[in-house]
Design a protein around this motif. Sequence first.
Motif, PDB file in Angstrom:
ATOM      1  N   LYS A  50      13.527   9.493  39.929  1.00  0.00           N
ATOM      2  CA  LYS A  50      13.152   8.338  39.119  1.00  0.00           C
ATOM      3  C   LYS A  50      13.596   8.574  37.683  1.00  0.00           C
ATOM      4  O   LYS A  50      13.182   9.536  37.044  1.00  0.00           O
ATOM      5  CB  LYS A  50      11.655   8.085  39.178  1.00  0.00           C
ATOM      6  CG  LYS A  50      11.217   6.853  38.365  1.00  0.00           C
ATOM      7  CD  LYS A  50       9.744   6.535  38.568  1.00  0.00           C
ATOM      8  CE  LYS A  50       9.496   5.968  39.956  1.00  0.00           C
ATOM      9  NZ  LYS A  50       8.090   5.492  40.111  1.00  0.00           N
ATOM     10  N   LEU A  51      14.443   7.707  37.189  1.00  0.00           N
ATOM     11  CA  LEU A  51      14.959   7.784  35.833  1.00  0.00           C
ATOM     12  C   LEU A  51      14.355   6.677  34.992  1.00  0.00           C
ATOM     13  O   LEU A  51      14.406   5.508  35.367  1.00  0.00           O
ATOM     14  CB  LEU A  51      16.491   7.643  35.834  1.00  0.00           C
ATOM     15  CG  LEU A  51      17.158   7.483  34.471  1.00  0.00           C
ATOM     16  CD1 LEU A  51      17.035   8.754  33.648  1.00  0.00           C
ATOM     17  CD2 LEU A  51      18.621   7.086  34.633  1.00  0.00           C
ATOM     18  N   THR A  52      13.783   7.059  33.861  1.00  0.00           N
ATOM     19  CA  THR A  52      13.253   6.082  32.910  1.00  0.00           C
ATOM     20  C   THR A  52      14.311   5.756  31.866  1.00  0.00           C
ATOM     21  O   THR A  52      14.950   6.658  31.320  1.00  0.00           O
ATOM     22  CB  THR A  52      11.992   6.613  32.218  1.00  0.00           C
ATOM     23  OG1 THR A  52      10.966   6.807  33.203  1.00  0.00           O
ATOM     24  CG2 THR A  52      11.490   5.636  31.165  1.00  0.00           C
ATOM     25  N   LEU A  53      14.495   4.459  31.613  1.00  0.00           N
ATOM     26  CA  LEU A  53      15.420   3.997  30.582  1.00  0.00           C
ATOM     27  C   LEU A  53      14.605   3.427  29.431  1.00  0.00           C
ATOM     28  O   LEU A  53      13.773   2.535  29.619  1.00  0.00           O
ATOM     29  CB  LEU A  53      16.361   2.930  31.137  1.00  0.00           C
ATOM     30  CG  LEU A  53      17.239   3.362  32.320  1.00  0.00           C
ATOM     31  CD1 LEU A  53      18.086   2.193  32.800  1.00  0.00           C
ATOM     32  CD2 LEU A  53      18.118   4.540  31.942  1.00  0.00           C
ATOM     33  N   TRP A  54      14.846   3.970  28.222  1.00  0.00           N
ATOM     34  CA  TRP A  54      14.151   3.500  27.032  1.00  0.00           C
ATOM     35  C   TRP A  54      14.886   2.292  26.455  1.00  0.00           C
ATOM     36  O   TRP A  54      16.088   2.349  26.177  1.00  0.00           O
ATOM     37  CB  TRP A  54      14.090   4.601  25.984  1.00  0.00           C
ATOM     38  CG  TRP A  54      13.161   5.724  26.329  1.00  0.00           C
ATOM     39  CD1 TRP A  54      12.080   5.676  27.150  1.00  0.00           C
ATOM     40  CD2 TRP A  54      13.249   7.073  25.844  1.00  0.00           C
ATOM     41  NE1 TRP A  54      11.470   6.900  27.219  1.00  0.00           N
ATOM     42  CE2 TRP A  54      12.160   7.781  26.422  1.00  0.00           C
ATOM     43  CE3 TRP A  54      14.108   7.750  24.994  1.00  0.00           C
ATOM     44  CZ2 TRP A  54      11.938   9.128  26.154  1.00  0.00           C
ATOM     45  CZ3 TRP A  54      13.887   9.086  24.721  1.00  0.00           C
ATOM     46  CH2 TRP A  54      12.809   9.779  25.304  1.00  0.00           C
TER      47      TRP A  54
END
Length: 698
Positions: A318-322
Amino acid sequence: MRAKRVYLAVLGLAVVIIFAVVLGSLGRAGRGDGGEGAMKPQESGTPGVARHEEDWLLEPVYQVKMHRDLVYATKENQLGKQESLALDLYEPDQEEPEARPLILFIHGGGFNSGDKRDAEAIAKEWTSRGYVVASANYRLRTNPQADMKGTIADAIEDLGDALSWLHQNRETYRIDTRLTAVGGDSAGGQLAVTFASRYEAADGEDGPGLFAVIDIYGPLFRGEIQEGYPSTLIIHGTEDAMVPYQESVVLFNMLEAAHVYRQFITMEGGGHSYQDPRVWGQVAQSTVHFLRNAISSPKQIFLPAQTELAVSAGDEAKLTLWRQAASTEAAGSMRAQLPEGWGLSGPTVYSAGADTDVAITIPEDTASGLYPVLIWADQDSGNAELPLTLYMKVKERLSYERTVYYNTDERQIHTRLAIENKHPRLLQGKVVLRYPNADGSQDEVFELETLQPGEQRELTLPFYSDDPPTIFYENLPGITLQETPLRTHVYAAEKSDKPLTIDGSLEDWKRDNPFPLNRESQVLMQEYGGASDLSGLGYVSWDEDYVYLALEMKDDQHVQQESGFGIYLGDSLQFSFRLDEKSGAPQGVHELGAALHEGGSPSTFRWLAPPPFKPGDIPGMKAGISRSGEQTVYEIALPWSELGVKEPSEGLQLKFSLLVNDNDGQGRKGWIEYNSGIGYKDERAFGDLFLVNKNKRN
């Protein structure tokens, strides 16, 4: 593989001492909005044709042209003398006419040593992707800690002059200094962070401007980080014995408090060497991907929360994008370029106003390694021009711990290999140990029955190999999913049947058991000219009074103008011993060295020693060093008492490392080593040395 008798081994440490310190409060940061990641590059004049290619600045597609020793300033140094300051410039050999982004890199060395050539490897990595890279020298001091504020002030001034020179010569070398990153390692990392905190962008659209900072295990920064500071990447090893890992954590927290786009790459088990082969791929990939995101940030809706995302094969990452502040109203969908068999899972649509997550599935049969990933955040009004970029670090499934030991009953060296399953699921298949030999390689294959997560298994092998093996893990279908090269050598030092004469001649040595100093993998040197530049063979022997060390080195030029502590800066030998913990003698690293002065006299020095021993002179150590033509012979006799050993005996185990420095007249180029851990202090990289006595064999 050899089933040999044990000989004396000695573990070594290094000579480059890197001080960690910083100064007081600093000035205002350069341009840039922390919430948006980096200084906004000007649109006009930035690379045009390649700019819209998805792999712009990512892939190593260019040959590298080097320009050495470009003098950018002449300054008065601490001795009151005028000193020419130079930089090495690396530029991609490309036909595109556009100006290229710049990286100004700053070498480490504790503010009293180091050289611009130390950065050649990383400079070539970046240049091959399309950057112009400048590695600059700056004024050093013999005792920088006596006036640390002045030391750093001089260095910062020099770096400002280097950037001004690059800006003045931007047309000659096709540099877009408006897109400048500054970085460094150790002391250089500290200087990069400090320089960026004090930097004020020049007036006008054409002046230099910083978009990123790269800090590789720099010492603690004691200034201020303000909003608008450039995007910053920190890289630090958890086992750094020179600069504590926690100091980078403090800097990261400062960046977070100032709302700066930041990334922290942890080199698990890494020491104070970003060029260590164990972490080199991680360093190269993290810097390349981070810089690309930082330079493209003005056109991005999001920035990745992680440049490196560690995941186990078979899991979902799971990659979080700001979301950037200027793009709160954007909405659309995600698409990605992934390795074959990987896929996006879950929602790919994003709404206005918030951060978003992207889920990626990694197949179970994915081999351990680093995998680049590109992600586009398309808007409802159209597709994104440039993707976000990062890499997945697929974790190793198995960990290995190799132990070599002396079997007193058999009077042989044996090997023990402990294997642990680090994977979240059970493993089956084969473990293959591949040993190099004169015919190529030899495999030892072991069936790996079901190994549960966290379970350990131990293999005992009735032999050892001088050269370290590479270990492969294959699953049941025979697919290689992990390749782990071990890096430490094992040496059996044979007992001499008579005292050896220390005169710089090896006529009384039995030279049938050499260790190599002639392999490309052993070279840590810039502008290495091959075997004629520096190469050779080494030997270790022993008796009741001394441990003996000898080298026969081919060296086309001999330069040694230092004495005492500084002999490592010229042609010289460094070696280290650490007694195995079972010996009962004083523990700790003994780091010693010897050199031949150009007048013909030998010089010795001890840099490190555990109590009660002290650095400095080495009572009782004999050194015979001779040079004839292009060959240098080193011969050393070190009393056992200088290592705390009262009665050396067959089977005694020591940790051992050795390197030979090379200086061809332009400063220390680097070294060639047997085992590691000296040039960059890390005693875990020492190999094993055993004392054996063939004279007592049946």
